[in-house]
Design an enzyme around this catalytic site. Structure first.
Site, short mmCIF file in Angstrom:
data_model
loop_
_atom_site.label_atom_id
_atom_site.label_comp_id
_atom_site.label_asym_id
_atom_site.label_seq_id
_atom_site.Cartn_x
_atom_site.Cartn_y
_atom_site.Cartn_z
CG ASP A 187 -2.14 0.96 1.04
OD1 ASP A 187 -2.28 1.57 -0.08
OD2 ASP A 187 -3.04 0.92 1.95
CB ALA A 214 2.14 6.12 3.16
CD GLU A 226 -5.45 2.84 2.72
OE1 GLU A 226 -5.30 3.58 3.61
OE2 GLU A 226 -5.77 3.10 1.59
C1 5RP Z 1 -5.58 5.67 0.60
C2 5RP Z 1 -4.27 5.97 1.00
C3 5RP Z 1 -3.08 6.02 -0.02
O1 5RP Z 1 -2.27 5.10 0.27
C4 5RP Z 1 -2.62 7.24 0.28
O2 5RP Z 1 -3.61 8.41 0.12
C5 5RP Z 1 -1.37 7.64 -0.87
O3 5RP Z 1 -2.01 7.70 -2.08
P1 5RP Z 1 -1.33 7.99 -3.35
O4 5RP Z 1 -0.78 6.57 -3.85
O5 5RP Z 1 -2.38 8.11 -4.70
O6 5RP Z 1 -0.36 9.13 -3.38
O7 5RP Z 1 -3.77 5.81 2.16
O8 5RP Z 1 -6.51 5.92 1.78
#
Ligand code: 5RP
Length: 225
Positions: free
Chosen positions: A85, A87, A107
């Protein structure tokens, strides 16, 4: 290189890490956001080697299913081997702010259940102290004002994320200017406010591995010993 190109590189680095570790029954946890979308796109080539995925949002589930990857309920998964994931912010202890995309609760649940949590990001997300990015807090709709008052009393400035409903049917408050120099204590304090479903601090369950993409390539950060 653009931020999006760096996100893609971080996602590809995660795939290189996970691929040789895939086994017949590997369950993959997949997060939400633009960085993870690159990871999902790259996963298509490996679909035959992934037993199943659990996903942190309806949007990611849709993308995975489009590629022919089976998405199962976390309750049906024996365990989650890897969780990949993005962040919104990360510090050197691999503690995170997440939830910019509003998927923080699922998450956090998948991260808690995962054997290994691999966080992917472009290097702009690495900060010395968490808190410049407004901290997302998911709240039960009827508790929104109550929670906002409690958080204001703690020194934060809560901003209601207008016209946004989470996949769980709840609302989000984005908290500005909260003092996060002690993020572990703040995570616990926010969890104790009645009406809070989840807050976007990932400290109790930080990442195990942070793959950061920058102009010089990929940097791997591991938690302090
Ligand atoms: C979604 C999240 C995402 O991991 C976070 O917002 C990062 O997003 P991106 O990869 O678009 O920069 O926590 O709830």
């Amino acid at each position: 290189m653009t931020a999006d190109e760096l996100k893609k590189q971080a996602a590809e680095a995660a795939l290189r890490y996970v691929e040789p570790r895939l086994e017949r029954d590997t369950v993959l946890g997949v997060g939400t956001g633009s960085t993870v979308n690159h990871f999902i796109a790259a996963l298509g080539d490996l679909r035959s080697r992934i037993d199943a995925a659990v996903s942190s949002s309806d949007e990611s589930s849709r993308r995975l299913e489009e590629l022919g990857i089976s998405v199962i309920d976390l309750n049906a998964a024996g365990s989650v081997d890897f969780y990949v994931d993005g962040a919104d912010e990360a510090n050197r202890h691999l503690q995170l702010i997440k939830g910019g995309g509003g998927a923080l609760t699922r998450e956090k649940i998948i991260a808690a259940a995962a054997k290994e949590f691999i966080c992917i990001a472009d290097e702009s997300k690495l900060v010395p102290v968490l808190g410049k990015f407004p901290l997302p807090v998911e709240v039960i709709p009827m508790a929104r004002s109550h929670v906002a008052r409690k958080i204001s009393a703690m020194g934060g400035i809560p901003v209601y994320r207008d016209e946004f409903v989470t996949d769980n049917g709840n609302h989000i408050l984005d908290i500005h200017k909260l003092d996060l120099r002690d993020p572990r204590t703040m995570e616990a304090q926010l969890d104790h406010i009645t009406g809070v479903v989840c807050n976007g601090l990932f400290v109790r369950r930080a990442a195990d591995r942070l793959l950061l993409a920058g102009a010089q390539g990929i940097r791997t950060l591991l938690p302090d010993a």
